[in-house]
Motif scaffolding. Structure first.
Motif, short mmCIF file in Angstrom:
data_model
loop_
_atom_site.label_atom_id
_atom_site.label_comp_id
_atom_site.label_asym_id
_atom_site.label_seq_id
_atom_site.Cartn_x
_atom_site.Cartn_y
_atom_site.Cartn_z
N GLY A 120 3.65 9.34 3.19
CA GLY A 120 3.10 10.66 3.44
C GLY A 120 4.09 11.44 4.29
N GLU A 172 -11.35 10.54 -0.09
CA GLU A 172 -11.63 9.88 1.19
C GLU A 172 -10.98 10.66 2.32
OE1 GLU A 172 -11.82 5.26 0.27
OE2 GLU A 172 -9.92 6.19 -0.20
N GLU A 192 -6.77 2.49 -5.40
CA GLU A 192 -5.34 2.68 -5.12
C GLU A 192 -4.80 3.94 -5.78
OE1 GLU A 192 -2.75 -0.59 -5.12
OE2 GLU A 192 -4.23 -1.97 -4.30
N TYR A 195 -13.89 15.28 -7.37
CA TYR A 195 -14.64 14.37 -6.50
C TYR A 195 -14.12 14.55 -5.08
CZ TYR A 195 -10.80 11.12 -5.83
OH TYR A 195 -9.63 10.55 -5.47
N ALA A 230 0.81 -1.21 0.00
CA ALA A 230 0.00 0.00 0.00
C ALA A 230 0.84 1.26 0.00
CB ALA A 230 -0.93 0.01 1.19
N LYS A 231 2.14 1.14 0.28
CA LYS A 231 2.96 2.34 0.37
C LYS A 231 3.85 2.52 -0.85
CE LYS A 231 2.81 2.50 5.37
NZ LYS A 231 3.46 2.08 6.61
N LYS A 261 -6.70 6.76 -5.74
CA LYS A 261 -7.34 7.90 -5.04
C LYS A 261 -6.36 8.72 -4.21
CE LYS A 261 -12.20 6.66 -4.76
NZ LYS A 261 -13.28 6.26 -3.86
N GLN A 299 -12.98 15.96 -13.61
CA GLN A 299 -14.14 16.14 -12.75
C GLN A 299 -13.71 16.06 -11.30
OE1 GLN A 299 -17.33 13.41 -13.73
NE2 GLN A 299 -18.40 15.25 -14.41
N PHE A 302 3.33 16.52 -9.15
CA PHE A 302 3.99 15.32 -9.64
C PHE A 302 5.50 15.40 -9.44
CE2 PHE A 302 0.01 15.53 -11.79
CZ PHE A 302 -0.38 14.21 -12.01
N PRO A 345 -2.75 17.07 -4.56
CA PRO A 345 -3.48 17.08 -5.84
C PRO A 345 -2.75 17.87 -6.91
CG PRO A 345 -4.93 17.66 -4.00
CD PRO A 345 -3.54 17.57 -3.44
N GLY A 346 -2.55 17.25 -8.06
CA GLY A 346 -1.96 17.94 -9.19
C GLY A 346 -0.46 18.13 -9.14
N ARG A 352 0.90 12.80 -3.16
CA ARG A 352 -0.36 12.86 -2.41
C ARG A 352 -0.96 14.26 -2.41
NH1 ARG A 352 -1.18 8.47 1.50
NH2 ARG A 352 0.34 6.86 1.03
N VAL A 367 -5.99 14.61 -13.43
CA VAL A 367 -6.02 14.90 -12.01
C VAL A 367 -7.46 14.92 -11.52
CG1 VAL A 367 -5.44 16.61 -10.23
CG2 VAL A 367 -3.90 16.23 -12.18
N SER A 368 -7.71 14.29 -10.37
CA SER A 368 -9.01 14.39 -9.71
C SER A 368 -8.88 15.47 -8.64
CB SER A 368 -9.36 13.08 -9.03
OG SER A 368 -9.23 12.00 -9.91
N TRP A 369 -9.32 16.67 -8.98
CA TRP A 369 -9.15 17.77 -8.01
C TRP A 369 -10.13 17.60 -6.87
CZ3 TRP A 369 -4.96 20.50 -8.45
CH2 TRP A 369 -4.36 20.64 -9.70
N PRO A 370 -9.68 17.69 -5.63
CA PRO A 370 -10.62 17.69 -4.51
C PRO A 370 -11.54 18.90 -4.64
CG PRO A 370 -8.34 17.48 -3.75
CD PRO A 370 -8.29 17.80 -5.20
N TYR A 423 -3.56 9.49 -4.74
CA TYR A 423 -2.72 10.29 -5.62
C TYR A 423 -3.51 11.26 -6.48
CZ TYR A 423 0.62 6.99 -3.91
OH TYR A 423 1.39 6.25 -3.08
N HIS A 424 -4.82 11.31 -6.25
CA HIS A 424 -5.67 12.29 -6.92
C HIS A 424 -5.57 12.18 -8.44
CE1 HIS A 424 -6.05 13.95 -2.92
NE2 HIS A 424 -4.74 13.93 -2.85
N ILE A 425 -5.49 10.95 -8.93
CA ILE A 425 -5.52 10.77 -10.39
C ILE A 425 -6.58 9.73 -10.73
CG2 ILE A 425 -3.13 11.41 -10.86
CD1 ILE A 425 -2.57 8.34 -11.07
N GLN A 426 -7.03 9.79 -11.96
CA GLN A 426 -7.90 8.75 -12.48
C GLN A 426 -7.47 8.46 -13.91
OE1 GLN A 426 -11.95 10.26 -13.22
NE2 GLN A 426 -11.28 12.08 -12.11
#
Lengths: 596, 596
Positions: free
Chosen positions: A268, A595, B567, A592, A222-223, B569, A590, B235, B232-233, B230, A575-578, B571-574
């Motif tokens: 992290g 978590e 997995e 989202y 997971a890391k 999420k 988009q 790299f 967002p955006g 970790r 990128v999935s922007w928070p 890293y804020h990517i899809q």
């Protein structure tokens, strides 16, 4: 269960005086031996200088030299101190008319400018020698000088005594590297690793093999950082260690493998951890636990810096159960005592200044006094509870007390003392934290069970000890390894039945074990931590040339950084922007809610 | 402009006979010298065996030995050949009743099973010695045997003469590694790198410094893998080389840096390239071009394998212009002649069997004949056109002709001959391919201009030569480096004004140059290619333990692989699935049409 420990504060702490004397003698004779064997590197080959600043002595008197370095000080336009990686030397600025251009260069260049000077090594006038400076008997009478580069106003002074925040040091790391301490740390690291290579490669026939860092997800990994590939939805992962590869190399008959391996772990923000780190990675065929331990003892003895007390081998060994009961941890600092004891209670009577006293029967008190040799004004710390937790609390208290005592001037943990310890016989499995009914590997799923406990694997797996061993130095885990499972059936049983892992991810390894895998085992030493302890550096960041901050940032170059969306297209990611992100949002993406 | 070259096919090709004799003598005496200096590694320390299979000779007769290895052959349940990394040895299977259990083990274990045997070294009966086998005078009379692991049916035989497809070899790499050739390649690589380290670290005071691989995008770094963090955006990028770090280390006063550096380049699918590769990375302060070249010549001479002819130094040097004009390439294979020439035409008259002949004037023909010493049945190849292109075509024709001649049995490019060459005085800039009006760096933007051409920087930048140098071996570029720009103003001018790069991405490097950067330069050697040439391997994949296929796949573990969306999420990517993708689509992701 009931555990406790006793510290007779400020009293009766054994100081290993006899041993120290012995070691100093050993160290001296060893250094003499080493210096006669060692070839001194040529530091002036292929370059403009004839000598380094730091090497000049009275033996060089009269020699014409050319030096290159940085201007460290200037005094009244008469003297200038020139610095290179090797040390400082005093340069006399010529005052006569004919040398006006040389004087101009040397007097006008700002501090930390780079100059090349040529001249003669002369004696300092009587009374002007500086015994604190290795080059303090001589100075340079300059004939010519050349300004190689000027220096703009610095964000901080290079001098070691000028304190800087770590953030500033990391932002201008290239300036921070000029300090004596950083030069010492990085050079010691390089030399020590080189000695390790000599020991492994030249003395014991190990093969230095590079293994890939673009790999795939390992079960439970997971890391692991992920790297998108040019195939949609396919990712490489950066491995946490070359574990699978080193085992596959043994299956491949390489017999003795080592690598100074770059490893990656995405934890992290954790203080004193780095997202990329280095381990001395070793694997051998046809070896047992004692074999690996002897190898490592020899390795550390051979590579130990000659300016430290030599390493005494063999290292003491302790079972995990013993370490937990006596020190409340699996990585005890054995430089000092104050051990925990497990008393068997009866008979006693004194004034016990503690509310806990009521819960202890009279007969238990006297036995405590006897067992722990309690004297007037002694302090006893007791805990009650589940064994592992009670031990752990006392282990932390023990270190807290050591801090308190040292704050009052008592040296409990001699920084010049290096106390190595093997911790062995760990449990093979632990209950899963999130679901204690299930098992997880205490270390990793390739660890072989202890031969005496194999019969328990099917009946009481929690009772099975492993063939894992940790190497501890002054209370820090600096290495760990194990004898591995080389039997495919046993490995399948542990992975699939006991650990309930998806064996498909490891099918290549399981198949390899089927094709004539030799018995094998290995170890990995954490190089950053080891060098940190050897140099006495306050943080592993001080033994790494360009470390990340504890939040994983490179403060000098500002990595990680934003990328334009078109640079992500070849990798089929966006990128999935928070939702609450302040950052610019791409119209392609988009948002989202991540978590929590 | 008009270029041509002449090959007198099958005639007059100089064979360096005298040189070969000389080198063989040199090589022999050097080997004797080395073997007396070199300490032989202990291959049996820390393990169960007393000896390796391959080391046993008549001098071991009568010794009790324990061996561990793989069953290579079995003959009529009487003999068994045991193999380890070191070689083969014959084991006599005991036939008497009392040793029934030993016989059972040795006769029933499948080929490639792992066994441990103990016994006595005895002479083979007269007439049964095998002179082709290094251990052919002896055999082992076994007393006890232990089956350490059985082997299931293999996908291919380990024997070297059994040909396998490369895909099969890569899928079962751990089996392929058991071959003599892979063991030889990896062990030679390890030894050669170790010798390089000794030369750099122990003889010349270089410091081995590890630099980060989690870094940020470099300007124009279009081939860099990206790693989501970790944040967002944001790299990280995997750098193509430690270029910036090694220069910053010089600014930090480290003086002499080297690293066996892992580098990354995402070139998609290109044959004989790897997404991760290794370079010997070097940087020095206060050095010039000659200094770096001498260092590298010494390095290769020192580390060259003792079973090859020794390296002769100094290496010849050639300007880029000369290489292009004479060989039609910047990496000429100088093991053979057939050079291009630039004729100045007049007078001649013969029968020219070519349609081109019409375009050549009579007087030009005779000059051609004279210049190129053309004889009856000679072949002349001519091209006309823009200089660089015409040269390049002839360069390719030259190699094609060499292929044709070698297919007919002529050895033009002796595989045992190592012909090193420096190519120097490259142009500093090239016109951009996509926009020839703009400039791009011929190598990288930190390369210093040639001191003789600095005055042209502001007026005719295309005419400026650089202080870049390439090292060529047998027609392959195996290294390249340069003296760097240490002047911040010059670096800014080149980056911003001439190259029109965004200097913000390099602000840390520009600032570092402002703070007392010493003059410096360096080089990087491509280790995979170098070892490939030294071992004569057909591909760099044969000198890498676990290479990727030419499409960037690990055929053994199946990397890169899919990951579940959860997995990704953190890293804020899809994944952006291409519209025509067959792969499973995540409901979180929106498909889009990738650029063609």
């Amino acid at each position: 269960m009931f555990s406790c420990w006793l510290s007779r504060l400020c009293g009766g702490l054994s100081t290993p005086t006899g041993r120290v004397t012995h070691l100093i003698q050993g160290s001296l004779s060893r250094r003499l031996m080493l210096s006669s064997q060692r070839r001194i590197p040529e530091l002036n080959s292929f370059v403009a200088r004839t000598n380094t600043c730091g090497e000049l002595r009275s033996s060089h008197l009269g020699q014409e030299v050319t030096l290159c370095g940085w201007i460290q000080y200037r005094r009244q336009n008469i003297f200038l101190v020139l610095r290179d990686f090797h040390g400082l030397v005093q340069v006399v600025i010529p005052q006569d008319e004919s040398a006006a251009s040389v004087k101009k260069i040397l007097c006008e260049a700002p501090m930390e400018s780079v100059v090349q000077v040529s001249g003669t090594v002369i004696s300092r006038p009587p009374g002007q020698e500086n015994p604190k400076m290795p080059t303090g008997e001589i100075e340079i009478k300059v004939k010519s000088a050349q300004l190689l580069n000027t220096c703009k106003k610095l964000p901080f002074e290079i001098k070691d005594f000028v304190k800087k925040t770590e953030a500033l040091r990391l932002q201008y790391r290239y300036l921070d590297l000029r300090s004596f301490q950083m030069q010492y740390n990085l050079r010691l690291r390089s030399r020590m690793v080189m000695k390790m290579r000599e020991y492994l490669c030249n003395l014991h026939g190990f093969v230095d093999i590079e293994t890939p860092t673009l790999f795939k997800r390992t079960p439970g990994g997971a890391k692991e950082f992920v790297i998108p590939s040019r195939e949609p939805g396919k990712f490489y992962c950066l491995p946490q260690s070359p574990q699978q590869f080193k085992q596959l190399l043994m299956v491949g008959g390489l017999d003795r493998y080592f690598q100074v391996a770059r490893c990656y772990r995405d934890e992290g923000s954790r203080p004193d951890r780095q997202p990329e780190f280095t381990q001395i990675d070793i694997e051998m065929s046809f070896v047992d636990q004692i074999g690996i331990q002897s190898l490592i003892e020899g390795l550390l003895q051979y590579s130990w810096p000659s300016d430290k007390d030599p390493v005494v081998v063999p290292f003491p060994s302790m079972t995990f159960a013993e370490a937990l009961a006596s020190y409340g941890t699996d990585k005890p600092d054995t430089r000092f005592g104050m051990k925990e004891v497990l008393p068997v209670f009866p008979k006693a009577n004194r004034n016990w200044n503690s509310p806990v006293a009521k819960s202890i029967m009279e007969e238990q008190r006297s036995e405590l006094i006897r067992l722990m040799e309690i004297q007037e004004d002694g302090v006893v710390l007791l805990t009650a509870g589940e064994h592992r937790k009670a031990c752990s609390v006392l282990g932390k208290l023990r270190l807290e007390c050591a801090d308190l005592l040292e704050a009052r001037g008592l040296v409990l943990r001699d920084p010049a003392l290096f106390s190595f310890l093997w911790v062995v016989d760990f449990p093979l499995f632990l209950p899963k934290e999130e679901n204690p009914g299930e098992l997880e590997s205490a270390h990793h799923p390739f660890t072989a069970p202890h031969p005496s406990d194999i019969h328990l694997l099917h009946t009481e797996p929690k009772q099975v000890r492993s063939q894992h061993y940790d190497l501890v130095l002054n209370g820090n885990e600096i290495g760990g390894g194990s004898i591995r499972i080389h039997d495919a059936e046993l490995q399948r049983y542990i992975l699939a039945t006991l650990l309930k892992e998806d064996v498909k991810l490891l099918s290549h390894l399981l198949q390899a074990l089927d094709f004539g895998a030799p018995p094998h085992g290995g170890i990995a030493l954490g190089l950053d931590r080891l060098i940190c302890l050897v140099t006495g550096a306050p943080s592993i960041r001080d033994v790494i040339a360009f470390p990340k901050s504890f939040r994983g940032h490179d403060l000098m170059s500002n990595a990680p950084d934003s990328l334009p969306p078109e640079e992500l297209k070849p990798y089929h990611i966006q990128v999935s922007w928070p939702a609450d992100s302040e950052a610019e949002k791409s119209s392609l993406n988009q948002p989202y809610h991540p978590e929590s």
